[in-house]
Motif scaffolding. Structure first.
Motif, PDB file in Angstrom:
ATOM      1  N   GLY A  57       0.738  -1.183  -0.055  1.00  0.00           N
ATOM      2  CA  GLY A  57       0.025   0.073   0.080  1.00  0.00           C
ATOM      3  C   GLY A  57       1.000   1.250   0.022  1.00  0.00           C
ATOM      4  N   THR A  58       0.333   2.101   0.816  1.00  0.00           N
ATOM      5  CA  THR A  58       1.113   3.618   0.739  1.00  0.00           C
ATOM      6  C   THR A  58       2.503   3.546   1.285  1.00  0.00           C
ATOM      7  OG1 THR A  58      -0.497   3.723   2.663  1.00  0.00           O
ATOM      8  CG2 THR A  58      -1.157   4.763   0.559  1.00  0.00           C
ATOM      9  N   GLY A  59       2.548   2.613   2.268  1.00  0.00           N
ATOM     10  CA  GLY A  59       3.983   2.324   2.627  1.00  0.00           C
ATOM     11  C   GLY A  59       5.307   2.278   1.691  1.00  0.00           C
ATOM     12  N   LEU A  60       4.804   1.570   0.714  1.00  0.00           N
ATOM     13  CA  LEU A  60       5.888   1.623  -0.672  1.00  0.00           C
ATOM     14  C   LEU A  60       5.698   2.756  -1.351  1.00  0.00           C
ATOM     15  CD1 LEU A  60       8.083   0.329  -2.337  1.00  0.00           C
ATOM     16  CD2 LEU A  60       6.028  -1.043  -3.426  1.00  0.00           C
ATOM     17  N   PHE A  61       4.310   3.172  -1.815  1.00  0.00           N
ATOM     18  CA  PHE A  61       3.997   4.219  -2.867  1.00  0.00           C
ATOM     19  C   PHE A  61       4.406   5.663  -2.167  1.00  0.00           C
ATOM     20  CE2 PHE A  61       1.564   0.640  -4.899  1.00  0.00           C
ATOM     21  CZ  PHE A  61       2.218   0.269  -5.704  1.00  0.00           C
ATOM     22  N   LEU A  62       3.826   5.817  -1.248  1.00  0.00           N
ATOM     23  CA  LEU A  62       4.071   7.227  -0.403  1.00  0.00           C
ATOM     24  C   LEU A  62       5.133   7.003   0.742  1.00  0.00           C
ATOM     25  CD1 LEU A  62       2.676   9.949  -0.485  1.00  0.00           C
ATOM     26  CD2 LEU A  62       1.093   9.127   1.280  1.00  0.00           C
ATOM     27  N   GLY A  63       5.043   6.285   1.541  1.00  0.00           N
ATOM     28  CA  GLY A  63       6.159   6.240   2.604  1.00  0.00           C
ATOM     29  C   GLY A  63       7.519   6.403   2.156  1.00  0.00           C
ATOM     30  N   THR A  64       8.024   5.704   1.093  1.00  0.00           N
ATOM     31  CA  THR A  64       9.237   5.840   0.564  1.00  0.00           C
ATOM     32  C   THR A  64       9.821   7.319   0.359  1.00  0.00           C
ATOM     33  OG1 THR A  64       8.281   5.482  -1.547  1.00  0.00           O
ATOM     34  CG2 THR A  64       9.526   3.478  -0.520  1.00  0.00           C
ATOM     35  N   ALA A  65       8.814   8.402   0.222  1.00  0.00           N
ATOM     36  CA  ALA A  65       9.246   9.630   0.121  1.00  0.00           C
ATOM     37  C   ALA A  65       9.982  10.224   1.236  1.00  0.00           C
ATOM     38  CB  ALA A  65       8.082  10.499  -0.130  1.00  0.00           C
ATOM     39  N   SER A  66       9.507   9.999   2.302  1.00  0.00           N
ATOM     40  CA  SER A  66      10.132  10.151   3.656  1.00  0.00           C
ATOM     41  C   SER A  66      11.527   9.502   3.947  1.00  0.00           C
ATOM     42  CB  SER A  66       9.293  10.075   4.875  1.00  0.00           C
ATOM     43  OG  SER A  66       8.841   8.772   5.255  1.00  0.00           O
ATOM     44  N   ALA A  67      11.421   8.250   3.455  1.00  0.00           N
ATOM     45  CA  ALA A  67      12.595   7.249   3.679  1.00  0.00           C
ATOM     46  C   ALA A  67      13.837   7.640   3.068  1.00  0.00           C
ATOM     47  CB  ALA A  67      12.341   5.852   3.272  1.00  0.00           C
ATOM     48  N   LEU A  68      13.459   8.120   1.415  1.00  0.00           N
ATOM     49  CA  LEU A  68      14.396   8.814   0.591  1.00  0.00           C
ATOM     50  C   LEU A  68      15.199   9.883   1.078  1.00  0.00           C
ATOM     51  CD1 LEU A  68      16.025   8.710  -1.697  1.00  0.00           C
ATOM     52  CD2 LEU A  68      14.227   9.599  -3.152  1.00  0.00           C
ATOM     53  N   MET A  69      14.165  11.121   1.631  1.00  0.00           N
ATOM     54  CA  MET A  69      14.407  12.225   2.476  1.00  0.00           C
ATOM     55  C   MET A  69      15.508  11.948   3.652  1.00  0.00           C
ATOM     56  SD  MET A  69      11.995  15.261   3.721  1.00  0.00           S
ATOM     57  CE  MET A  69      11.700  14.171   5.292  1.00  0.00           C
ATOM     58  N   ASN A  70      15.064  11.103   4.361  1.00  0.00           N
ATOM     59  CA  ASN A  70      16.019  10.827   5.385  1.00  0.00           C
ATOM     60  C   ASN A  70      17.358  10.198   5.278  1.00  0.00           C
ATOM     61  OD1 ASN A  70      14.177  12.287   7.352  1.00  0.00           O
ATOM     62  ND2 ASN A  70      13.017  10.214   7.488  1.00  0.00           N
ATOM     63  N   GLY A  71      17.374   9.007   4.422  1.00  0.00           N
ATOM     64  CA  GLY A  71      18.385   8.198   4.147  1.00  0.00           C
ATOM     65  C   GLY A  71      19.151   8.232   3.033  1.00  0.00           C
ATOM     66  N   VAL A 402      -0.234  13.195  10.038  1.00  0.00           N
ATOM     67  CA  VAL A 402      -0.967  11.908  10.608  1.00  0.00           C
ATOM     68  C   VAL A 402      -0.565  10.587  10.007  1.00  0.00           C
ATOM     69  CG1 VAL A 402      -3.181  10.837  10.812  1.00  0.00           C
ATOM     70  CG2 VAL A 402      -2.745  13.432  11.156  1.00  0.00           C
ATOM     71  N   PHE A 403      -0.246  10.508   8.740  1.00  0.00           N
ATOM     72  CA  PHE A 403       0.274   9.387   8.387  1.00  0.00           C
ATOM     73  C   PHE A 403       1.402   8.802   8.924  1.00  0.00           C
ATOM     74  CE2 PHE A 403       3.084   7.458   4.925  1.00  0.00           C
ATOM     75  CZ  PHE A 403       2.452   6.195   4.643  1.00  0.00           C
ATOM     76  N   THR A 404       2.564   9.968   9.038  1.00  0.00           N
ATOM     77  CA  THR A 404       3.745   9.353   9.548  1.00  0.00           C
ATOM     78  C   THR A 404       3.307   9.043  10.948  1.00  0.00           C
ATOM     79  OG1 THR A 404       4.822  11.349   8.425  1.00  0.00           O
ATOM     80  CG2 THR A 404       6.025  10.774  10.230  1.00  0.00           C
ATOM     81  N   TRP A 405       2.717   9.610  11.764  1.00  0.00           N
ATOM     82  CA  TRP A 405       2.473   9.079  13.178  1.00  0.00           C
ATOM     83  C   TRP A 405       2.063   7.620  13.318  1.00  0.00           C
ATOM     84  CZ3 TRP A 405      -0.678  13.969  14.690  1.00  0.00           C
ATOM     85  CH2 TRP A 405       0.047  15.093  15.215  1.00  0.00           C
ATOM     86  N   PHE A 406       1.088   7.395  12.695  1.00  0.00           N
ATOM     87  CA  PHE A 406       0.443   6.178  12.618  1.00  0.00           C
ATOM     88  C   PHE A 406       1.590   5.110  12.083  1.00  0.00           C
ATOM     89  CE2 PHE A 406      -3.875   8.134  12.724  1.00  0.00           C
ATOM     90  CZ  PHE A 406      -4.141   7.856  14.036  1.00  0.00           C
ATOM     91  N   SER A 407       2.218   5.415  10.805  1.00  0.00           N
ATOM     92  CA  SER A 407       2.917   4.593  10.329  1.00  0.00           C
ATOM     93  C   SER A 407       4.061   4.039  11.300  1.00  0.00           C
ATOM     94  CB  SER A 407       3.703   5.093   8.908  1.00  0.00           C
ATOM     95  OG  SER A 407       4.388   6.099   9.051  1.00  0.00           O
ATOM     96  N   SER A 408       4.629   5.106  11.810  1.00  0.00           N
ATOM     97  CA  SER A 408       5.632   4.697  12.841  1.00  0.00           C
ATOM     98  C   SER A 408       4.911   3.852  13.866  1.00  0.00           C
ATOM     99  CB  SER A 408       6.164   5.964  13.612  1.00  0.00           C
ATOM    100  OG  SER A 408       6.928   6.757  12.738  1.00  0.00           O
ATOM    101  N   MET A 409       3.861   3.947  14.295  1.00  0.00           N
ATOM    102  CA  MET A 409       3.236   2.949  15.580  1.00  0.00           C
ATOM    103  C   MET A 409       3.115   1.792  14.733  1.00  0.00           C
ATOM    104  SD  MET A 409       0.582   5.805  16.713  1.00  0.00           S
ATOM    105  CE  MET A 409      -0.464   4.872  17.968  1.00  0.00           C
ATOM    106  N   CYS A 410       2.664   1.764  13.663  1.00  0.00           N
ATOM    107  CA  CYS A 410       2.364   0.369  13.041  1.00  0.00           C
ATOM    108  C   CYS A 410       3.612  -0.455  12.773  1.00  0.00           C
ATOM    109  CB  CYS A 410       1.737   0.312  11.634  1.00  0.00           C
ATOM    110  SG  CYS A 410       0.116   1.508  11.821  1.00  0.00           S
ATOM    111  N   ALA A 411       4.982   0.297  12.371  1.00  0.00           N
ATOM    112  CA  ALA A 411       6.067  -0.270  12.257  1.00  0.00           C
ATOM    113  C   ALA A 411       6.518  -1.060  13.660  1.00  0.00           C
ATOM    114  CB  ALA A 411       7.078   0.866  11.667  1.00  0.00           C
ATOM    115  N   THR A 412       6.438  -0.325  14.430  1.00  0.00           N
ATOM    116  CA  THR A 412       6.835  -0.761  15.893  1.00  0.00           C
ATOM    117  C   THR A 412       6.018  -2.173  16.305  1.00  0.00           C
ATOM    118  OG1 THR A 412       7.439   1.391  16.713  1.00  0.00           O
ATOM    119  CG2 THR A 412       7.304  -0.053  18.385  1.00  0.00           C
TER     120      THR A 412
END
Length: 544
Positions: A57-71, A402-412
């Motif tokens: 879902g959006t973890g790959l299509f949208l969340g990779t944006a922040s991962a690329l920005m950070n890493g 909000v997506f960032t907050w929830f995605s961090s909680m879900c990853a943990t």
């Protein structure tokens, strides 16, 4: 108590009594009445597509944006390879157990059989929390995606629209869920494969501007990002660790096959096939996808910041816009929106079946065992759907935030689940061998065991520890980051200790583990695949 089962040509009538022979809580064994059962209506193609692309879902299509920005591009790629190795080990680990015992509740019930009821209690509620929180994360991401077209519309409109779709699919029964998920997953497969091919073409200069990008962005701004401006290896490591946390969110959900086991036909044949296809998802979709993203978009592009109000969309859409291709970004974004719908529907499916499994173990109110005549656990679905209202937090706050907050909680929570699966397997393996069995007797086995289970345990724990380590550095404290990464981590040990005190049941001894309850019923429904006589029959059997 007996289970009803039918011949292979009448499997649709098959019903599983989820209380059959299961170990219950410390008090007594609870056996649900016949109308509290799930039905096996997921076909081979349903299980296959759910395992390959069900919760992409959006973890790959949208969340990779922040991962690329950070890493940075290299940090992003290495993060996905690292988490991909964990998720593969988790899948072959749970595959050995669930193909042998495809029971309702999946690894929640397996924990009760092979560890102890307290571990089952803690793991079950952690899983329920994980997928209940993931649902509003996907809805928030869907709002971010739709803002690409209509930035001025209130996010509540888009969240409501997507929520109605997810609830409608789940309330229509597992058969409808399987069919819609097959369609959505097919769209996702075509989309990600098309984007990877198209991305390579753009990188080689095949776009309208004929700009040959190559590895330009690996040189400037560079392969790594110095996280928060912290110089040296510390900054690069922290950037990579943040990318790892995002990757864990993107990969989470591989274990959905275990939860679908109780509703799949011929599970001892179909589940091993689904597990063997997981490497396609990891190598092609995830690792291939993030490699292309790292080639096409520089890590310092401001549109990658999903927490801002001007987040454009997926990195793929950003790349296509940069190439000057008109019209196509909207088409791609529409495909990504169906991905968010699909993931939201899968999240609701998993959380409701998890709650149903908790009730079957006596760890949740028995009202959540209630099902309709068609086998739909409607009370559990309604309860889990009510928590999706958390997505409306995006009305007053950036949907990306909000997506960032929830995605961090879900990853943990997802990493905690992977840790638990590894523990269950080691206990399962110890008991299986102690009772005179051989691992070769299992319908599915891997030569990487037990090392894969140990890697899943150790790597998950290390990833949890460093998930938000940057908050402990001088002048980098963030209450929101700490709360969404480390507080969920504390949930599992608190639940386990509390349940241990409450239930007062010892850990199950290897020679007392139950490997036999329900086996007769499972073997009775197992049959060999029918060999097609021609290509027409082969295609038809794949589609039905």
């Amino acid at each position: 108590m007996s289970n009803s089962f039918s011949s292979p040509d009448k499997e649709k009538a098959f019903e599983v009594d989820i209380g059959s022979g299961e170990r219950a809580s410390s008090n007594d064994s609870y056996t649900p009445p016949p109308d509290f059962t799930l039905h096996r209506e997921l076909k081979n193609r349903h299980v296959a597509m759910i395992s390959i692309a069900g919760v992409i879902g959006t973890g790959l299509f949208l969340g990779t944006a922040s991962a690329l920005m950070n890493g940075g591009p290299l940090g992003l790629l290495l993060a996905y390879i690292f988490v991909g190795s964990i998720s593969y080990c988790v899948m072959i680990t749970i595959g050995e157990m669930i193909s042998y015992l495809p029971i309702a509740g999946g690894h929640i019930k397996l924990a009760e059989r092979f560890v102890d009821p307290a571990f089952s209690f803690a793991l079950g509620w952690n899983l329920w929390y994980n997928w209940t929180v993931t649902l509003p994360a996907e809805l928030s991401a869907a709002a971010t995606i739709i803002n690409f077209w209509h930035p001025g519309v209130n996010n509540a409109v888009w969240i409501t629209m997507c929520l109605v779709v997810a609830i409608g699919i789940n309330m229509s029964g597992v058969g409808v869920y399987g069919e819609t998920e097959f369609i959505f997953a097919s769209i996702k497969v075509v989309t990600i494969v098309g984007l990877i091919i198209f991305g390579i073409i753009l990188d080689l200069g095949g776009g309208p501007n004929h700009d040959r990008i190559g590895f330009r962005y690996w040189k400037d701004p560079g392969p790594w990002v110095q996280f928060y401006g912290i110089s040296g290896m510390t900054g690069r490591f922290l950037g990579w660790s943040r990318a790892v946390t995002q990757a864990a969110f993107a990969y989470s959900g591989l274990e959905v096959v275990a939860m679908a086991a109780a509703e799949s036909k011929n599970p001892r044949k179909n589940l091993p096939k689904a597990i063997r296809r997981v490497y396609i998802r990891i190598l092609l979709f995830y690792i291939g996808g993030v490699f292309v993203i790292g080639l096409l978009v520089p890590s310092n592009n401001p549109l990658l910041n999903v927490n801002s109000d001007n987040a454009s969309a997926s990195p793929f859409v950003i790349a296509i816009n940069q190439a000057g291709i008109k019209g196509l970004p909207s088409v791609i974004n529409a495909a990504l929106l169906t991905s968010a719908w699909s993931a939201a529907s899968s999240n609701l499916y998993i959380s409701s079946r998890g709650l149903h499994g908790l009730a079957a173990s006596g760890n949740a109110p028995k009202v959540f065992l209630r099902t309709s005549r068609s086998g739909l656990p409607y009370v559990a679905v309604a309860m889990c759907a009510s928590f999706s209202l958390l997505a409306y937090m995006a009305v007053n706050t950036s949907s990306g935030m909000v997506f960032t907050w929830f995605s961090s909680m879900c990853a943990t929570a997802g990493l905690t689940t992977w840790f638990g699966i590894g523990v269950i397997y080691l206990r399962f393996r110890k008991g299986f061998l102690a009772q005179g069995h051989k691992m070769s007797e299992l319908p599915y086995s891997s030569r990487f065991q037990p090392f894969a289970a140990w890697w899943a345990i150790g790597a998950s724990l290390v990833t949890l520890l460093f998930s938000a380590w940057e908050v402990f550095l001088k002048d980098n404290w963030s209450t929101a980051t700490f709360m969404t990464n480390y507080l969920p981590m504390m949930l599992f040990p608190v639940l386990y200790v509390g349940a241990k005190i409450w239930k007062r049941v010892p850990i199950v001894k290897p020679n007392e583990m139950d490997f036999h309850s329900g086996i007769a019923e499972i073997e009775a429904m197992t049959h060999a695949d029918v060999v097609p006589r021609n290509i027409v029959e082969a295609i038809w059997m794949k589609l039905t």
